[in-house]
Design an enzyme around this catalytic site. Structure first.
Site, PDB file in Angstrom:
ATOM      1  N   TYR A   1       0.827  -1.219   0.000  1.00  0.00           N
ATOM      2  CA  TYR A   1       0.000   0.000   0.000  1.00  0.00           C
ATOM      3  C   TYR A   1       0.856   1.262   0.000  1.00  0.00           C
ATOM      4  O   TYR A   1       0.417   2.316   0.452  1.00  0.00           O
ATOM      5  CB  TYR A   1      -0.897   0.035   1.247  1.00  0.00           C
TER       6      TYR A   1
ATOM      7  N   LYS B   1       6.249 -14.216   2.106  1.00  0.00           N
ATOM      8  CA  LYS B   1       6.143 -14.810   0.768  1.00  0.00           C
ATOM      9  C   LYS B   1       7.515 -14.660   0.109  1.00  0.00           C
ATOM     10  O   LYS B   1       7.639 -14.329  -1.069  1.00  0.00           O
ATOM     11  CB  LYS B   1       5.046 -14.088  -0.042  1.00  0.00           C
TER      12      LYS B   1
ATOM     13  N   ASP C   1       0.322 -18.406   1.777  1.00  0.00           N
ATOM     14  CA  ASP C   1      -0.605 -19.444   1.305  1.00  0.00           C
ATOM     15  C   ASP C   1      -0.799 -20.514   2.367  1.00  0.00           C
ATOM     16  O   ASP C   1      -1.919 -20.952   2.654  1.00  0.00           O
ATOM     17  CB  ASP C   1      -0.128 -20.038  -0.033  1.00  0.00           C
TER      18      ASP C   1
ATOM     19  N   ASP D   1      -4.521  -7.744   5.472  1.00  0.00           N
ATOM     20  CA  ASP D   1      -5.889  -7.347   5.120  1.00  0.00           C
ATOM     21  C   ASP D   1      -6.681  -8.581   4.680  1.00  0.00           C
ATOM     22  O   ASP D   1      -7.819  -8.796   5.115  1.00  0.00           O
ATOM     23  CB  ASP D   1      -5.846  -6.308   4.001  1.00  0.00           C
TER      24      ASP D   1
ATOM     25  N   ASP E   1      -9.774 -10.759   7.030  1.00  0.00           N
ATOM     26  CA  ASP E   1     -11.123 -11.056   6.528  1.00  0.00           C
ATOM     27  C   ASP E   1     -11.418 -12.549   6.664  1.00  0.00           C
ATOM     28  O   ASP E   1     -12.514 -12.949   7.068  1.00  0.00           O
ATOM     29  CB  ASP E   1     -11.248 -10.676   5.046  1.00  0.00           C
TER      30      ASP E   1
HETATM   31  N1  GGG Z   1     -14.062   0.156   7.763  1.00  0.00           N
HETATM   32  C1  GGG Z   1     -13.094  -0.321   6.866  1.00  0.00           C
HETATM   33  C2  GGG Z   1     -13.315   0.116   5.452  1.00  0.00           C
HETATM   34  O1  GGG Z   1     -14.087   1.004   5.186  1.00  0.00           O
HETATM   35  N2  GGG Z   1     -12.606  -0.519   4.540  1.00  0.00           N
HETATM   36  C3  GGG Z   1     -12.744  -0.199   3.180  1.00  0.00           C
HETATM   37  C4  GGG Z   1     -11.697  -0.814   2.307  1.00  0.00           C
HETATM   38  O2  GGG Z   1     -11.943  -1.041   1.154  1.00  0.00           O
HETATM   39  N3  GGG Z   1     -10.524  -1.068   2.838  1.00  0.00           N
HETATM   40  C5  GGG Z   1      -9.457  -1.651   2.119  1.00  0.00           C
HETATM   41  C6  GGG Z   1      -8.244  -1.793   2.947  1.00  0.00           C
HETATM   42  O3  GGG Z   1      -8.218  -1.312   4.071  1.00  0.00           O
HETATM   43  O4  GGG Z   1      -7.287  -2.400   2.502  1.00  0.00           O
END
Ligand code: GGG
Length: 365
Positions: free
Chosen positions: A142, A195, A228, A252, A256
């Protein structure tokens, strides 16, 4: 009576369900303040930034917004993303604008398994599962480095470069943060996600820093696992996890997966910390704006409310943070569940149940 503390909080509900869940979190925090017997209160200022603001002003937030936010003790954020704005514009224009410019380099994402919430993971029924993903939040994939070029050569000829940035300092500070966190937990272990077999520059540097920091913490167990293999481990051997430290993108994705295993993305909390406290830190649910259910009053407020508990920890209100977490557990254990976790309750009903559980815990204390 001790001194009354006022915490100034900038609330930015932003888009979609962000509006509903931030309102729910504010209700819970204000109820907590009311019960504090004058110990503390919250002074809220709400900002209308987000995709609707973009439609009116052509920007996701006020150009002076960062300067304005600097004065607050913390930021309470909802979610970003709506169909009128390309996702990379809305994300970089608001959420990443704040996290990157306020050097909120540590993103803490606990994976919590709640009583009464059915997890798709069979082990959750008979194994105690509790881990936290520590996301490097300032660089890695990022870093925003790269560009697009050569579109002038005609259709089909454009190229794009998206470079990752791994600095030794950036790796070291987040890995040290993970070890410090591990030392506060029942299971003192740090799992590093890498990785380096394929990404031979950035991720090899990450591995080397991890090995060096690990040598300074001989009391903490460690492992280094390819991303992985780590995603498989989240499903097959989650009982081996305590603190999982990973680069921006890897963390990230894995967080999830973790919250989906716990039952729903709607449960997941997060804290974007500037540990040096040079800038305000930002607390938000992991989930996005969920346009499919926005405005229907059915979104799960638990991720936002649990994020508010992380904000309480940041303010040093640890006992209060544990009370909010316990109230969430009482609520789910009693079967008050939103649709995403198999129930029928709405956002308001869950919020009321959590406020009620807080009041009950006060009278029974
Ligand atoms: N509340 C978290 C949010 O709004 N995330 C939106 C999003 O697309 N985040 C991508 C990231 O944080 O990598």
């Amino acid at each position: 009576m001790g001194e009354h503390q006022v915490f100034t909080i900038a609330s930015i509900p932003a888009d979609g369900v962000g509006k509903e869940v931030v309102a729910a979190g504010r209700t819970v925090l204000d109820a907590l303040a009311e019960q504090s017997g004058g110990k503390f209160s919250f002074d809220w200022t709400e900002f209308p930034w987000g995709s609707e603001y973009y439609a009116q002003h052509g920007v996701m937030m006020d150009p002076d917004g960062l300067e304005t936010l600097k004065a607050f003790d913390a930021i309470y954020f909802g979610a970003v993303g709506w169909e009128n704005v390309p996702d990379h514009v809305s994300l970089w224009g608001l959420r990443l604008n704040i996290t990157q410019n306020f050097d909120q380099w540590a993103n803490i994402r606990p994976v919590k398994f709640l009583p009464g919430v059915q997890s798709p993971l069979r082990k959750a029924d008979d194994t105690e599962l509790d881990w936290v993903v520590v996301r490097e939040n300032s660089e890695g994939e990022y870093a925003g480095l790269g560009g697009r070029n050569l579109s002038g050569r005609g259709p089909g000829n454009e190229v794009a470069i998206q470079s990752s940035l791994f600095t030794e300092k950036g790796c070291e500070r987040i890995i040290r943060f993970a070890f410090d966190l591990a030392r506060t937990r029942k299971v003192q272990k740090v799992s590093s996600v890498t990785k380096s077999n394929a990404q031979q520059y950035g991720m090899v540097l990450w591995d080397e820093v991890f090995a060096r920091v690990a040598a300074d913490h001989p009391d903490v167990a460690t492992e280094s696992v390819l991303v992985d293999a780590m995603s498989a481990k989240f499903v097959l051997h989650p009982e081996d996890l305590s603190v999982v430290v990973a680069s921006n993108l890897n963390a990230d994705i894995l967080s999830d997966l973790g919250s989906a295993l716990a039952g729903s993305l709607g449960l997941a909390a997060s804290a974007n910390l500037n540990p040096e406290r040079r800038f305000p830190s930002m607390f938000e649910p992991v989930h996005g704006s969920a346009p499919d259910i926005a405005g229907k009053g059915i979104s799960n407020p638990i991720g936002a409310i649990a994020s508010a508990a992380l904000m309480l920890d940041h303010f040093g209100l640890h006992e209060e943070a544990r009370r909010v977490e316990a109230a969430i557990e009482v609520t789910t254990a009693a079967g008050h569940l939103t649709r995403d976790i198999g129930g029928t309750a709405g956002t308001a009903e869950i919020t009321e149940a959590i406020v009620e559980a807080l009041a009950t815990s006060l009278t029974s204390a």
